[in-house]
Write a protein that holds these residues in place. Structure first.
Motif, PDB file in Angstrom:
ATOM      1  N   MET A   1       0.962  -1.108  -0.103  1.00 29.73           N
ATOM      2  CA  MET A   1      -0.795   0.043   0.068  1.00 29.73           C
ATOM      3  C   MET A   1       0.757   1.195  -0.156  1.00 29.73           C
ATOM      4  SD  MET A   1      -3.144   1.452   0.302  1.00 29.73           S
ATOM      5  CE  MET A   1      -4.038  -0.416   0.424  1.00 29.73           C
ATOM      6  N   THR A   2       1.643   1.259   0.652  1.00 29.74           N
ATOM      7  CA  THR A   2       2.823   2.254   0.355  1.00 29.74           C
ATOM      8  C   THR A   2       3.574   2.730  -0.062  1.00 29.74           C
ATOM      9  OG1 THR A   2       2.863   1.859   3.384  1.00 29.74           O
ATOM     10  CG2 THR A   2       5.058   3.412   1.639  1.00 29.74           C
ATOM     11  N   GLU A   3       4.631   1.753  -0.854  1.00 32.24           N
ATOM     12  CA  GLU A   3       4.731   1.159  -2.306  1.00 32.24           C
ATOM     13  C   GLU A   3       3.711   2.244  -3.490  1.00 32.24           C
ATOM     14  OE1 GLU A   3       7.508  -0.865  -4.826  1.00 32.24           O
ATOM     15  OE2 GLU A   3       6.251  -1.595  -3.764  1.00 32.24           O
ATOM     16  N   ALA A   4       2.313   2.425  -3.489  1.00 35.29           N
ATOM     17  CA  ALA A   4       1.333   2.792  -4.701  1.00 35.29           C
ATOM     18  C   ALA A   4       1.279   3.727  -4.009  1.00 35.29           C
ATOM     19  CB  ALA A   4       0.496   1.397  -4.559  1.00 35.29           C
ATOM     20  N   THR A   5       1.007   4.194  -2.859  1.00 35.48           N
ATOM     21  CA  THR A   5       0.307   5.541  -2.764  1.00 35.48           C
ATOM     22  C   THR A   5       0.858   6.358  -1.963  1.00 35.48           C
ATOM     23  OG1 THR A   5      -0.402   4.876  -0.038  1.00 35.48           O
ATOM     24  CG2 THR A   5      -1.899   4.583  -1.605  1.00 35.48           C
ATOM     25  N   ALA A   6       2.543   6.362  -1.915  1.00 34.85           N
ATOM     26  CA  ALA A   6       3.048   6.836  -1.646  1.00 34.85           C
ATOM     27  C   ALA A   6       3.342   8.327  -2.239  1.00 34.85           C
ATOM     28  CB  ALA A   6       4.522   6.015   0.054  1.00 34.85           C
ATOM     29  N   PRO A   7       4.382   8.004  -3.427  1.00 33.62           N
ATOM     30  CA  PRO A   7       4.601   8.578  -4.908  1.00 33.62           C
ATOM     31  C   PRO A   7       3.354   9.766  -4.953  1.00 33.62           C
ATOM     32  CG  PRO A   7       5.221   6.328  -5.151  1.00 33.62           C
ATOM     33  CD  PRO A   7       4.186   6.163  -4.031  1.00 33.62           C
ATOM     34  N   GLY A   8       3.598  11.081  -5.115  1.00 36.53           N
ATOM     35  CA  GLY A   8       3.102  12.417  -5.426  1.00 36.53           C
ATOM     36  C   GLY A   8       3.136  12.279  -4.466  1.00 36.53           C
ATOM     37  N   THR A   9       2.974  12.048  -2.995  1.00 36.49           N
ATOM     38  CA  THR A   9       3.075  12.964  -1.871  1.00 36.49           C
ATOM     39  C   THR A   9       3.986  13.679  -1.446  1.00 36.49           C
ATOM     40  OG1 THR A   9       3.303  10.898  -0.299  1.00 36.49           O
ATOM     41  CG2 THR A   9       0.836  10.973  -1.289  1.00 36.49           C
ATOM     42  N   ALA A  10       3.772  14.931  -0.801  1.00 28.77           N
ATOM     43  CA  ALA A  10       5.197  15.898   0.143  1.00 28.77           C
ATOM     44  C   ALA A  10       5.933  15.066   0.533  1.00 28.77           C
ATOM     45  CB  ALA A  10       4.275  16.832   0.154  1.00 28.77           C
ATOM     46  N   SER A  11       5.167  14.531   1.840  1.00 23.74           N
ATOM     47  CA  SER A  11       6.035  13.546   2.783  1.00 23.74           C
ATOM     48  C   SER A  11       4.575  12.211   3.276  1.00 23.74           C
ATOM     49  CB  SER A  11       6.026  14.834   4.076  1.00 23.74           C
ATOM     50  OG  SER A  11       4.491  14.721   4.430  1.00 23.74           O
ATOM     51  N   PHE A  12       5.067  11.435   4.045  1.00 23.75           N
ATOM     52  CA  PHE A  12       4.265  10.110   3.732  1.00 23.75           C
ATOM     53  C   PHE A  12       5.257   9.435   4.846  1.00 23.75           C
ATOM     54  CE2 PHE A  12       2.871   6.132   3.399  1.00 23.75           C
ATOM     55  CZ  PHE A  12       1.778   6.421   2.373  1.00 23.75           C
ATOM     56  N   THR A  13       4.699   9.201   5.832  1.00 24.66           N
ATOM     57  CA  THR A  13       5.466   8.230   7.323  1.00 24.66           C
ATOM     58  C   THR A  13       4.546   7.467   7.540  1.00 24.66           C
ATOM     59  OG1 THR A  13       6.979   9.879   7.937  1.00 24.66           O
ATOM     60  CG2 THR A  13       6.364   8.403   9.556  1.00 24.66           C
ATOM     61  N   VAL A  14       5.074   5.957   8.021  1.00 22.19           N
ATOM     62  CA  VAL A  14       4.113   5.171   8.178  1.00 22.19           C
ATOM     63  C   VAL A  14       5.260   4.583   9.507  1.00 22.19           C
ATOM     64  CG1 VAL A  14       4.519   2.393   7.840  1.00 22.19           C
ATOM     65  CG2 VAL A  14       4.228   4.116   5.988  1.00 22.19           C
ATOM     66  N   TYR A  15       3.861   4.359  10.426  1.00 26.07           N
ATOM     67  CA  TYR A  15       4.173   3.995  11.588  1.00 26.07           C
ATOM     68  C   TYR A  15       3.649   2.287  12.085  1.00 26.07           C
ATOM     69  CZ  TYR A  15       5.125   8.607  13.301  1.00 26.07           C
ATOM     70  OH  TYR A  15       5.383  10.802  12.999  1.00 26.07           O
ATOM     71  N   HIS A  16       4.583   2.361  11.870  1.00 27.57           N
ATOM     72  CA  HIS A  16       4.222   0.510  11.988  1.00 27.57           C
ATOM     73  C   HIS A  16       3.811  -0.305  13.770  1.00 27.57           C
ATOM     74  CE1 HIS A  16       3.634  -3.774  12.081  1.00 27.57           C
ATOM     75  NE2 HIS A  16       5.255  -4.350  11.851  1.00 27.57           N
ATOM     76  N   CYS A  17       2.461   0.052  14.249  1.00 30.51           N
ATOM     77  CA  CYS A  17       3.118  -1.136  15.947  1.00 30.51           C
ATOM     78  C   CYS A  17       2.762  -2.428  15.361  1.00 30.51           C
ATOM     79  CB  CYS A  17       1.716  -0.012  16.007  1.00 30.51           C
ATOM     80  SG  CYS A  17       1.011   1.810  16.491  1.00 30.51           S
ATOM     81  N   ASP A  18       4.555  -2.257  16.080  1.00 31.81           N
ATOM     82  CA  ASP A  18       4.652  -4.015  15.728  1.00 31.81           C
ATOM     83  C   ASP A  18       4.389  -4.781  17.126  1.00 31.81           C
ATOM     84  OD1 ASP A  18       5.918  -6.607  15.183  1.00 31.81           O
ATOM     85  OD2 ASP A  18       7.799  -5.926  15.085  1.00 31.81           O
ATOM     86  N   SER A  19       3.457  -5.679  17.073  1.00 29.81           N
ATOM     87  CA  SER A  19       3.249  -6.481  18.843  1.00 29.81           C
ATOM     88  C   SER A  19       4.100  -7.265  18.823  1.00 29.81           C
ATOM     89  CB  SER A  19       2.068  -7.167  18.252  1.00 29.81           C
ATOM     90  OG  SER A  19       0.827  -6.447  18.175  1.00 29.81           O
ATOM     91  N   TRP A  20       4.491  -7.470  20.298  1.00 29.76           N
ATOM     92  CA  TRP A  20       5.494  -8.020  20.329  1.00 29.76           C
ATOM     93  C   TRP A  20       5.029  -9.085  21.303  1.00 29.76           C
ATOM     94  CZ3 TRP A  20      11.197  -5.268  21.828  1.00 29.76           C
ATOM     95  CH2 TRP A  20      11.560  -4.510  20.255  1.00 29.76           C
ATOM     96  N   VAL A  21       4.503  -9.874  20.890  1.00 27.97           N
ATOM     97  CA  VAL A  21       3.416 -11.142  22.015  1.00 27.97           C
ATOM     98  C   VAL A  21       4.372 -12.474  22.184  1.00 27.97           C
ATOM     99  CG1 VAL A  21       1.343 -12.841  21.431  1.00 27.97           C
ATOM    100  CG2 VAL A  21       2.003 -10.719  19.985  1.00 27.97           C
ATOM    101  N   ALA A  22       4.505 -12.526  23.655  1.00 27.95           N
ATOM    102  CA  ALA A  22       4.878 -13.512  24.930  1.00 27.95           C
ATOM    103  C   ALA A  22       3.988 -13.624  26.028  1.00 27.95           C
ATOM    104  CB  ALA A  22       5.428 -12.906  25.038  1.00 27.95           C
TER     105      ALA A  22
END
Length: 374
Positions: A1-22
């Motif tokens: 999704m990022t690769e498709a939609t980031a081009p054409g924007t002035a800035s694009f930041t992805v915050y990936h909430c990565d679950s550390w399950v234990a």
């Protein structure tokens, strides 16, 4: 999704909430949370990712078996730490998965930002079955400007659950990369491929049974299973019992790039899932120039509408191997003249290619004159 939609924007930041399950005791949970709060200001440095976007990975300590709403609250809290207590600095915020992505976004965005959400989770019914999960979901729906779903089954499910927000629901598919062509066209249907979780819902048990039946007629057949899951051990044992273990390869969990590479090396994708909201792997297989045998399990009959015969063979969901065997035989008997893989690929690229999906998102995100493309 990022690769498709980031081009054409002035800035694009992805915050990936990565679950550390234990499995954590209450004391361990608290101490790990303290450590994350202390380390995140140092560790949360953005890195450059696809499409020219920045990526910030946010670790979310997660004891096992938490309710969905609590998972979302923990992600929201961890994201707040990563942001240093400041709101997300963007006028447009797009979250993936209504509760687990939407609630953290909502709790950390500016009051004047526009919120958009995409839902593609097959476990939506389980989230909504939890009272707190349903309440959180309703909060996100009320706040967002538009709510994207990847297929009609999800749209119908959400419209029934939240009729007051049905006017916000819009269909936008997952983007698929059609840029890499196959080196050589498929010449036979001998090399079967499955990509997905080795779980009951994916129908992999019936797939193995069907493969054994078909291989008794055609000894040249092979089957590669990409993925991991609770059925891995049982499937290996059953392959031995059926006498096909030498023809079955368990490739394990692979990266998307590796899985797509295998699609361009195999002959037919067999995907007998019991339920899919969209069925990304089916469209990826068509993009890789291979025919598909896929169940009418919700998403695929929508994504392949109008090109079913060109793309391969749709079969019914049945709790045995009969439909899979029959589907393979029908596809084999009309291959290659009875289908048009090039046409299927062109049609699907127009529907789900990067440019098509990015255009729909950009039109939504930046439709307001006050929305700066960032």
């Amino acid at each position: 999704m990022t690769e498709a939609t980031a081009p054409g924007t002035a800035s694009f930041t992805v915050y990936h909430c990565d679950s550390w399950v234990a499995r954590l005791s209450a004391d361990e949970d608290a101490r790990i949370a303290d450590a994350v709060r202390a380390l995140m200001p140092v560790a949360g440095t953005p890195s450059r990712t696809v499409g020219g976007a920045d990526l910030v990975t946010v670790p979310v300590p997660m004891p096992r078996a938490l309710p969905f709403a609590e998972q979302a609250r923990r992600a929201a809290a961890s994201l707040k730490v990563a942001l240093g207590g400041r709101p997300i600095a963007a006028p447009v915020v797009h979250a993936h998965v209504g509760l687990l992505g939407g609630l953290p976004a909502l709790r950390n965005m500016r009051s004047d930002s526009r919120l958009f959400v995409t839902e593609h989770a097959t476990f939506l019914d389980r989230m909504l079955a939890e009272p707190d999960g349903r309440a959180g979901y309703a909060e996100v729906l009320a706040a967002c400007e538009a709510f994207f779903v990847v297929g009609d089954p999800l749209r119908a499910q959400l419209a029934e659950a939240f009729p007051e927000h049905a006017d916000k629901l819009r269909s936008i598919a997952n983007p698929i990369d059609f840029a890499t062509p196959r080196a050589e066209p498929v010449k036979s249907l001998h090399r079967w491929l499955f990509v997905g979780g080795l779980i009951e819902r994916k129908g992999v048990g019936w797939l193995l049974e069907a493969f054994a039946v078909c291989r008794r007629q055609e000894p040249a057949l092979t089957l590669t299973l990409v993925g991991e899951g609770e059925l891995r051990g049982r499937l290996g044992e059953r392959a031995e019992e059926l006498g096909v273990a030498d023809a079955v390869t368990f490739a394990g969990a692979l990266s998307p790039v590796e899985a797509l590479g295998l699609m361009r090396e195999h002959d037919v994708l067999v995907h007998p899932s019991r339920y899919e909201t969209f069925g990304v792997v089916v469209v990826e297989a068509a993009a890789a120039g291979m025919p598909v045998i896929v169940t009418r399990c919700g998403g695929p009959e929508q994504t392949l509408a109008g090109i079913e015969s060109d793309a391969g063979q749709l079969i019914e969901v049945e709790e045995d191997s009969t439909a899979i065997v029959a589907g393979y035989e029908q596809l084999r008997d009309r291959f290659p003249g009875g289908m048009d893989l090039d046409r299927a690929r062109r049609v699907l690229a127009d529907r789900f290619g990067y440019q098509a999906v990015a255009r729909q998102h950009h039109d939504a995100w930046f439709s307001s004159p006050s929305a700066d493309p960032s």
